[in-house]
Design a protein around this motif. Sequence first.
Motif, PDB file in Angstrom:
ATOM      1  N   ASN A 274       0.812  -1.216   0.000  1.00 47.98           N
ATOM      2  CA  ASN A 274       0.000   0.000   0.000  1.00 47.98           C
ATOM      3  C   ASN A 274       0.846   1.265   0.000  1.00 47.98           C
ATOM      4  OD1 ASN A 274       1.000   0.095   2.588  1.00 47.98           O
ATOM      5  ND2 ASN A 274      -1.000   0.349   3.596  1.00 47.98           N
ATOM      6  N   SER A 276       2.773   4.503  -1.136  1.00 52.20           N
ATOM      7  CA  SER A 276       2.464   5.488  -2.167  1.00 52.20           C
ATOM      8  C   SER A 276       3.671   5.737  -3.056  1.00 52.20           C
ATOM      9  CB  SER A 276       2.027   6.805  -1.518  1.00 52.20           C
ATOM     10  OG  SER A 276       3.116   7.368  -0.795  1.00 52.20           O
ATOM     11  N   GLU A 308      -0.318  -5.750  -6.529  1.00 59.15           N
ATOM     12  CA  GLU A 308      -1.157  -5.077  -5.540  1.00 59.15           C
ATOM     13  C   GLU A 308      -0.695  -3.648  -5.272  1.00 59.15           C
ATOM     14  OE1 GLU A 308      -3.846  -6.300  -4.500  1.00 59.15           O
ATOM     15  OE2 GLU A 308      -3.653  -8.395  -5.125  1.00 59.15           O
ATOM     16  N   GLN A 310       0.037   0.294  -5.938  1.00 57.08           N
ATOM     17  CA  GLN A 310      -0.685   1.308  -6.696  1.00 57.08           C
ATOM     18  C   GLN A 310      -0.010   1.524  -8.052  1.00 57.08           C
ATOM     19  OE1 GLN A 310      -1.139   4.898  -4.344  1.00 57.08           O
ATOM     20  NE2 GLN A 310      -1.220   3.716  -2.447  1.00 57.08           N
ATOM     21  N   GLN A 311      -0.820   1.711  -9.070  1.00 56.84           N
ATOM     22  CA  GLN A 311      -0.279   1.881 -10.419  1.00 56.84           C
ATOM     23  C   GLN A 311       0.694   3.063 -10.524  1.00 56.84           C
ATOM     24  OE1 GLN A 311      -1.130  -0.488 -12.510  1.00 56.84           O
ATOM     25  NE2 GLN A 311       0.004   0.201 -14.306  1.00 56.84           N
ATOM     26  N   ARG A 375      -1.685  -5.465 -14.423  1.00 57.97           N
ATOM     27  CA  ARG A 375      -1.370  -4.333 -13.562  1.00 57.97           C
ATOM     28  C   ARG A 375       0.112  -4.000 -13.629  1.00 57.97           C
ATOM     29  NH1 ARG A 375      -4.722  -6.102  -8.078  1.00 57.97           N
ATOM     30  NH2 ARG A 375      -6.812  -6.116  -9.015  1.00 57.97           N
TER      31      ARG A 375
END
Length: 503
Positions: A274, A276, A308, A310-311, A375
Amino acid sequence: MALAKTKAMALFGLGGTLIDVEADISSNLPNFILVGLPDASLSEATARVRAACANSGLALPGRRITVNLSPASVPKRGSSFDLAISMAVLAASGAVGVESVEEWLHIGELALDGTLRGVHGVLPSLLAAKELGWLKFIVPADNLAEAAAVQGITFQAFDHLTQVAAFHGSTVERVSPREQEMLVKEAVGSSPCYSDVFGQSEVIDAMVVAATGGHHILMLGSPGSGKTMIAERLPSILPELTPTQAIETAAVESLSGIHGSISSLPPFRAPHHNSSASSLIGGGLSIPRPGLISLAHNGVLFLDEAPEFQQPALEALRQPLESGEVFISRAAGVARFPARFQLVMAANPCPCGFAWDPAKNCRCVEPAKSRYLHRLSGPLLDRIDISLKVNNVPKALQKERGPKSSDLRERVIAARQVGSSRLAKTPWQLNAQVPGAYLRRHWRPGAAVLASLDGALERGTISMRGYDRCLRLAYTLADLDGSEVPRASHIARAMFLRGAELG
């Protein structure tokens, strides 16, 4: 004339500006004024300095004290200016020698009782000041190891304001210094070992190739197949950092608040999925701070459960993977941080993870499987050198223990020595760092050797970047075999390790 000055350092990224800390004491109403573009935490230094001096038996005069931080156009922040401000004011009041204070650059935060506390960024401050020609420093005892790592400078380390004042000629009673400890982490055998991994000899061989050439790697496999164990043990087969590399890595750690030791072990960073983009790349509102990719400089960045993430965080890795550095722009300027890391990614083949496990039933629909692996974008995968399928260990191999990491490290070191003669006259240290244009122009093998690779390029199964990465892999495989140039077998194995689907 009640005027004195000393030096301090204002960091911006890993670079900095020498700051003149000027103190003037005049016969006006008692006041303590700090000018020169300080931030909020630095503006509070006036209260810290006055209290620390009073509680150390060095009370400041009850007059108007003006401290100027020059050049005034450079933003200054943090508590590392406390010691410089106190020394400039004490010199202006006659409590310490003016000439002595002026010769030294002071770094450190003051507690209200006069204790000198360690601060972030001492190592990059000393390196930046040395580059600008300043060679004499006084630092907190807590930052002793960082100062000792910089060659060619003179430094003193103290843990109390009275000790610094006495060093500069004050007759104040000195607080007895604490015992100073300088920590240097050695590469000892406490790290995880590949002998803990069972039945994955082919994957471990691929990790040896990755470690030798500094290649990025992606592992795809079901949960429990050993991807994380294998990735966590990659630093155990990497050579120790050179003194220059250790200082580069420690400078970034110091800026991030990880100070107190210089390590010869390659760093290993494994952020949660998760995280950033700012936490990975670096950021900050006014003053840029290094991210995890810079903390992994000269080491390994492991992204477990890579799809998983963030793109934006994944896509932000593309430029640092190519350049080995990251630039963060803010209103005050552009900060550069090193980011020459080895990327290791691990992923499941589908959301449930069991698409390739014959013993378990995968219930993911085909569109879900496709979306999951997509992804990881094509441009990011194109920067990956090695793509591996990690299968679950069959029962027949569950007692097959992997080789010791110490033995594998010797193989890696020997292979790097083979390639060192080829890389000696270039600015690069590893095969993975050599640009494709240079590779094709100066190190291109014969047409017969490259026939299969040229054919794959013509068919469109690999990109031009993929072509270059296969060539780099082939040179690494040749180094492991003790060969000066790749053979056709090395090209074939390089194409296998890279994976046609990544072209």
